[in-house]
Design a protein around this motif. Sequence first.
Motif, mmCIF file in Angstrom:
data_model
loop_
_atom_site.group_PDB
_atom_site.id
_atom_site.type_symbol
_atom_site.label_atom_id
_atom_site.label_comp_id
_atom_site.label_asym_id
_atom_site.label_seq_id
_atom_site.Cartn_x
_atom_site.Cartn_y
_atom_site.Cartn_z
ATOM 1 N N ARG A 1 1.197 -0.984 0.323
ATOM 2 C CA ARG A 1 -0.054 0.201 0.118
ATOM 3 C C ARG A 1 0.336 0.984 0.464
ATOM 4 O O ARG A 1 0.357 2.763 -0.038
ATOM 5 C CB ARG A 1 -0.875 0.163 1.212
ATOM 6 C CG ARG A 1 -2.131 1.139 0.972
ATOM 7 C CD ARG A 1 -2.973 0.747 0.260
ATOM 8 N NE ARG A 1 -4.105 1.111 0.196
ATOM 9 C CZ ARG A 1 -5.176 1.702 -0.767
ATOM 10 N NH1 ARG A 1 -5.005 0.822 -1.751
ATOM 11 N NH2 ARG A 1 -6.590 2.241 -0.617
ATOM 12 N N PHE B 1 -2.096 -4.233 -5.528
ATOM 13 C CA PHE B 1 -3.080 -4.281 -4.080
ATOM 14 C C PHE B 1 -4.098 -5.292 -4.551
ATOM 15 O O PHE B 1 -3.912 -6.283 -3.012
ATOM 16 C CB PHE B 1 -3.314 -2.855 -4.078
ATOM 17 C CG PHE B 1 -3.205 -2.993 -2.202
ATOM 18 C CD1 PHE B 1 -3.130 -3.470 -0.957
ATOM 19 C CD2 PHE B 1 -5.093 -2.897 -2.106
ATOM 20 C CE1 PHE B 1 -3.261 -3.297 0.458
ATOM 21 C CE2 PHE B 1 -5.447 -3.429 -0.325
ATOM 22 C CZ PHE B 1 -4.564 -3.689 0.198
ATOM 23 N N THR C 1 -12.516 1.633 2.735
ATOM 24 C CA THR C 1 -11.026 0.921 4.296
ATOM 25 C C THR C 1 -12.279 0.005 5.326
ATOM 26 O O THR C 1 -11.328 -0.714 5.785
ATOM 27 C CB THR C 1 -10.580 2.146 5.104
ATOM 28 O OG1 THR C 1 -10.065 2.799 3.846
ATOM 29 C CG2 THR C 1 -9.398 1.665 6.112
ATOM 30 N N GLU D 1 -12.921 0.397 -3.263
ATOM 31 C CA GLU D 1 -11.595 1.350 -2.341
ATOM 32 C C GLU D 1 -12.687 1.882 -0.361
ATOM 33 O O GLU D 1 -13.306 2.670 -0.896
ATOM 34 C CB GLU D 1 -11.348 2.484 -2.848
ATOM 35 C CG GLU D 1 -10.800 2.588 -3.601
ATOM 36 C CD GLU D 1 -9.497 1.903 -3.198
ATOM 37 O OE1 GLU D 1 -9.065 2.598 -1.682
ATOM 38 O OE2 GLU D 1 -8.400 1.612 -3.970
#
Length: 381
Positions: free
Chosen positions: A47, A170, A361, A359
């Motif tokens: 990351r 990723f 978190t 995306e």
Amino acid sequence: MVAVLAARHTAITEHSPVRPPGAWRDAWTWGLVGAFALYVAGLWLLRRRPAPLAPVLALAAAIQLAPLAAPLLLSTDAYSYWDYGRIAAVHHGNPYADRPSRFPRDPAYRRMGRDWQRKPSVYGPLFTLGSEGVARVAGDSPSSATRGFRIVAALAAIGLAALAALWSPFAAAFVGWSPLVALHFAGGGHNDVLMMVFVLGALALGGTGRFRWAGAAWVGALAIKMTALVFLPLRALEARRRGRPVSHLSFAAAAVLVAIVASIRYGPHWLGVLSPVANQLHSASSLGLPYWAARLGFPQRYATDGLVLAFAVFYLWLLREAWRGRARLALAADGLLLATAWLQPWYAVWALPLAAVEEDTLARLVALALSAYFLRDALPV
């Protein structure tokens, strides 16, 4: 670690999932804990400093294929798949109507879990057709049958990583570097990874404008396991809000095709695959939150019903988010895992690939936390 387990294969009966005894226990424990720590550290480094895609995928393939060197790990579900396939392919029965106990002399019967011996198949018709194929190729060989399911699952896990790579290196690592995924798919041969290949494939196809094929891919996911139904309304609402085309015709055509083929092969009995969805919400495993509530003295039934209600409210919020233009599929999978009473560690794959490509978190942190929690099931504690 895999080599050690493979060397001990001769000392383990064909139908026993491997949990290393005695002197190997500490090595197994530290190996799994160390592998997961390296996985998290690798994601953190990736990351901060992105790496080229090729080495990321090469490492993912190595990780996901490594458990194939060991015998069957931690679960006997692959024998259940084999038995249901043999009911149709060998005994000319119907795995959705005939219970395995009808064929007690079958080599798969005495190896499968006792809970499944008196139950018809709960898997979608596409997977059952595939199980028939494995059963025909494997013949009467338990090792060939389980290895067949494990090879398919390992390749599907690599396929998930490759699909996730369409988003980023990723995302590919988030799925492909997971030791939990390797342990339960190349190691155990579970079919959930096949469902998620279709789900992620549908997302990739939809994202590139191939919406007609995306509709067919959603049907493929449902024809493996009905769990994928949780994600479909969220994705449809998001597409409607953003003005993206959705091919209802291709979805309907694929669904009709699957229904026709399944009905010709299995009669109307295959429609019984809908019932296990309700059963999973009311039967508790030792990983589900209701189990821990009962350990603390809280009635398990109330805990189970409370979690179902909480997920229903949470899902309404997710529908609202999707209507606003953001389908948070990974968070939906995380919530489903937390609400499912009959919870198994390989269900982590419901959330990991979706968390990888979105995306989000919060969804990623919850997916990683759940993976760490599920890993304890493999530890001899």
